[in-house]
Design a protein around this motif. Structure first.
Motif, mmCIF file in Angstrom:
data_model
loop_
_atom_site.group_PDB
_atom_site.id
_atom_site.type_symbol
_atom_site.label_atom_id
_atom_site.label_comp_id
_atom_site.label_asym_id
_atom_site.label_seq_id
_atom_site.Cartn_x
_atom_site.Cartn_y
_atom_site.Cartn_z
ATOM 1 N N LYS A 23 -18.361 39.329 32.216
ATOM 2 C CA LYS A 23 -17.089 38.852 31.661
ATOM 3 C C LYS A 23 -16.045 38.624 32.755
ATOM 4 O O LYS A 23 -15.143 37.816 32.588
ATOM 5 C CB LYS A 23 -16.577 39.810 30.593
ATOM 6 N N ASP B 117 -16.512 46.474 27.388
ATOM 7 C CA ASP B 117 -16.501 45.445 28.428
ATOM 8 C C ASP B 117 -15.315 44.484 28.405
ATOM 9 O O ASP B 117 -14.739 44.184 29.442
ATOM 10 C CB ASP B 117 -17.789 44.615 28.357
ATOM 11 N N GLY C 12 -24.387 37.863 22.247
ATOM 12 C CA GLY C 12 -23.692 38.535 21.161
ATOM 13 C C GLY C 12 -22.861 37.504 20.414
ATOM 14 O O GLY C 12 -23.280 36.937 19.415
ATOM 15 N N ASN C 13 -21.680 37.209 20.969
ATOM 16 C CA ASN C 13 -20.786 36.248 20.335
ATOM 17 C C ASN C 13 -21.089 34.792 20.655
ATOM 18 O O ASN C 13 -20.323 33.908 20.306
ATOM 19 C CB ASN C 13 -19.339 36.564 20.709
ATOM 20 N N PHE C 14 -22.184 34.531 21.357
ATOM 21 C CA PHE C 14 -22.608 33.161 21.662
ATOM 22 C C PHE C 14 -21.674 32.469 22.659
ATOM 23 O O PHE C 14 -21.727 31.265 22.832
ATOM 24 C CB PHE C 14 -22.689 32.321 20.358
ATOM 25 N N ASN D 182 -21.453 33.137 26.119
ATOM 26 C CA ASN D 182 -22.169 32.882 27.352
ATOM 27 C C ASN D 182 -23.119 31.686 27.188
ATOM 28 O O ASN D 182 -23.033 30.700 27.917
ATOM 29 C CB ASN D 182 -22.926 34.162 27.739
ATOM 30 N N THR E 108 -26.155 40.439 32.855
ATOM 31 C CA THR E 108 -24.795 40.488 32.303
ATOM 32 C C THR E 108 -24.032 41.766 32.636
ATOM 33 O O THR E 108 -22.832 41.842 32.375
ATOM 34 C CB THR E 108 -24.790 40.261 30.779
HETATM 35 C C1 LIG Z 1 -20.173 40.384 26.283
HETATM 36 C C2 LIG Z 1 -21.518 40.785 26.769
HETATM 37 C C3 LIG Z 1 -22.703 40.164 26.283
HETATM 38 C C4 LIG Z 1 -22.682 39.102 25.196
HETATM 39 O O1 LIG Z 1 -22.114 37.906 25.593
HETATM 40 P P1 LIG Z 1 -21.628 36.814 24.514
HETATM 41 O O2 LIG Z 1 -20.853 35.833 25.271
HETATM 42 O O3 LIG Z 1 -20.792 37.570 23.508
HETATM 43 O O4 LIG Z 1 -22.854 36.231 23.875
HETATM 44 C C5 LIG Z 1 -23.911 40.560 26.825
HETATM 45 N N1 LIG Z 1 -23.976 41.532 27.778
HETATM 46 C C6 LIG Z 1 -22.878 42.142 28.253
HETATM 47 C C7 LIG Z 1 -23.030 43.229 29.274
HETATM 48 C C8 LIG Z 1 -21.608 41.793 27.776
HETATM 49 O O5 LIG Z 1 -20.513 42.423 28.252
#
Ligand SMILES: *Cc1c(COP(=O)(O)O)cnc(C)c1O
Length: 486
Positions: A124, A155, A268-270, A272, A432
């Motif tokens: 992020k 995060d 998660g929230n799509f 990335n 990530t």
């Molecule tokens: C936020 C996050 C994700 C998910 O990313 P999205 O953009 O919400 O799909 C995955 N891994 C980590 C470590 C994150 O902080």
């Protein structure tokens, strides 16, 4: 470049106008009216650029209302080896998002692209650090100020605070559930001593924090007077900043433009993977985009069946890859807009149905809402799912076979990527987070602690700055007002 809502609100806006806002007035998400294209010549030239130079070339296609010299200086200040310094080897810092080949054969080449070398050890930072500098610049031009108000279980909150600390014209009020975050995450946020950062530990759970953010956001008069804004994952500038590392990954893994690569993204929230979709729409030769979910498999279900069914809180599991624990995917509407060929009236109807009936069905079966699921493959999307036992196994596998320690979210990605390898097309998995952030599960898998990057060794012992508050909206509003003086 102009932007319009996925639900059809027609008054288009420029980049700076949507930068500080959230949803469009009709409840939709902003998208550019057309995706700028990247030519083969550009891709060739970009192969030789640094990360910051590349980010400038990509961003100037989207932020056409910011003078180029200003944009260049913002980007150069953002993507420096000093900011992205938590690397395993020193020479990797200058690359910002270094690639590491994990395996060459066994069915296909597997590569890890490191995105978590920023100040909070998660991807992020890649977007949020840019956002901090863009916000400061835009607010100064407008002689305006902004008070960011949000809730976090980990995060996002820390990435926002590290991006906004010390920035002129910006304050951050971040709610978190009191004593519910890990000691490491708590220390990361609460040890910030910057006077423009306000950590508020709420006596309650994460949902209580989110309810308070909603209650404050629904009070339009308060919101306006206090200049309240957010930095959530639907923010368009965050998505654009992420487009850059897909292009970097593609260029670093190939030597000519007739080669393709695939990406697997822990999702998660799509947000990335939405950036990967946009890179592909701009003409980057991306073969597949593989969505990896954990037990919260809303997206895997859609990409297997065409049914989008959001989960209730009782069906949203707390997992060991907690940053992917979502009940609905807030950026998904951007992809559905493209899948439906830009038919904003239908997008609006489908997402109204999400609110009233909890989902929609594009499988094409009798009684469904459409048959566009058949077109998903044209956009390169595939998916897979990983659960706790897979994570433990994949963390062990990565240690034994690749000699590296990976975090739990990246483990979900590698597990799913291994199921989608193809000979002749390199598969890039996006890392990530760093494992130090999720040490409890590393201990469970490897019976030892994750290594901490330099400077984080004693973070729990640093003095902490935070206030504890009950889940009381009026008290919260009074606290904000007394600190903004507005
Ligand atoms: C936020 C996050 C994700 C998910 O990313 P999205 O953009 O919400 O799909 C995955 N891994 C980590 C470590 C994150 O902080």
């Amino acid at each position: 470049m102009q932007y319009a809502s996925t639900r059809g609100h027609t008054a288009s806006q420029n980049f700076s106008e949507i930068l500080l806002g959230g949803l469009a007035p009709d409840g939709g998400l902003y998208l550019p009216v057309s995706y700028p294209q990247i030519s083969a010549d550009e891709l060739n030239i970009w192969r030789g650029l640094s990360y910051a130079q590349l980010a400038f070339e990509v961003l100037k296609k989207f932020a056409t209302d910011i003078p180029e010299a200003d944009l260049k200086s913002i980007v150069e200040r953002t993507y420096t080896a000093d900011v992205y310094c938590n690397v395993r080897k020193d020479e990797e810092a200058a690359q910002i998002t270094p690639l590491r080949v994990l395996q060459e054969d066994h069915g296909g080449k597997l590569i890890l692209q490191a995105l978590s070398n920023g100040p909070t050890l998660a991807f992020k930072d890649m977007a949020m650090q840019l956002l901090g500098n863009l916000f400061e610049y835009t607010l100064a031009r407008q002689h305006a100020e902004l008070n960011i108000f949000g809730a976090t279980s980990g995060d996002t909150g820390s990435a926002a605070e590290y991006a906004m600390r010390g920035k002129k014209g910006i304050r951050v009020f971040m709610l978190s559930p009191h004593r519910k975050m890990s000691a490491f995450q708590t220390a990361q946020m609460f040890s910030l001593q910057d006077p423009n950062i306000f950590n508020i530990a709420v006596e309650g759970v994460f949902d209580d924090c989110q309810d308070m953010v909603k209650a404050v956001s629904n009070d339009l008069e308060f919101k306006q007077r206090q200049k309240i804004g957010t930095v959530n994952s639907i923010n368009w500038a965050r998505v654009v900043a992420q487009v850059v590392y897909y292009i970097r990954g593609y260029l670093s893994a190939t030597t000519s433009n007739d080669q393709k690569v695939s990406f697997t993204v822990p999702s998660g929230n799509f947000g990335n993977i939405c950036a990967g979709h946009i890179a592909r729409m701009m003409g980057v030769p991306i073969h597949k985009l593989v969505v990896a979910t954990n037990e919260n498999d809303v997206l895997d279900e859609f990409f297997r069946t065409g049914v989008y069914r959001v989960r209730k809180s009782a069906e949203t599991w707390h997992t060991t890859s907690p940053s992917m624990d979502i009940s609905k995917a807030s950026n998904f509407e951007r992809f559905i807009f493209d899948l439906l060929g830009g038919d904003s009236a239908r997008v609006a109807a489908l997402f109204r149905k999400v609110e009233t009936e909890g989902g929609f069905d594009l499988s094409g079966k009798p009684g469904s809402d459409g048959d566009e699921f058949a077109k998903v493959a044209r956009f390169g999307f595939e998916s897979g799912k990983s659960v706790h036992t897979d994570r433990l196994q994949t963390i062990r596998h990565a240690e034994q076979k690749y000699g590296i320690t990976i975090d739990t979210h990246t483990a979900d990605g590698i597990k799913v990527a291994l199921e989608h390898l193809e000979a002749g097309v390199p598969m890039i998995v996006l890392e990530t987070a760093l494992p130090a952030k999720f040490n409890e599960t590393i201990r469970e898998a490897l019976e030892r602690d994750a290594q901490r990057p330099a400077g984080f060794e004693n973070i729990e012992a640093l003095p902490q700055r935070f206030v504890v508050m009950p889940a009381n909206v009026d008290q919260m509003k009074a606290y904000i007002a007394s600190n903004t003086g507005l």
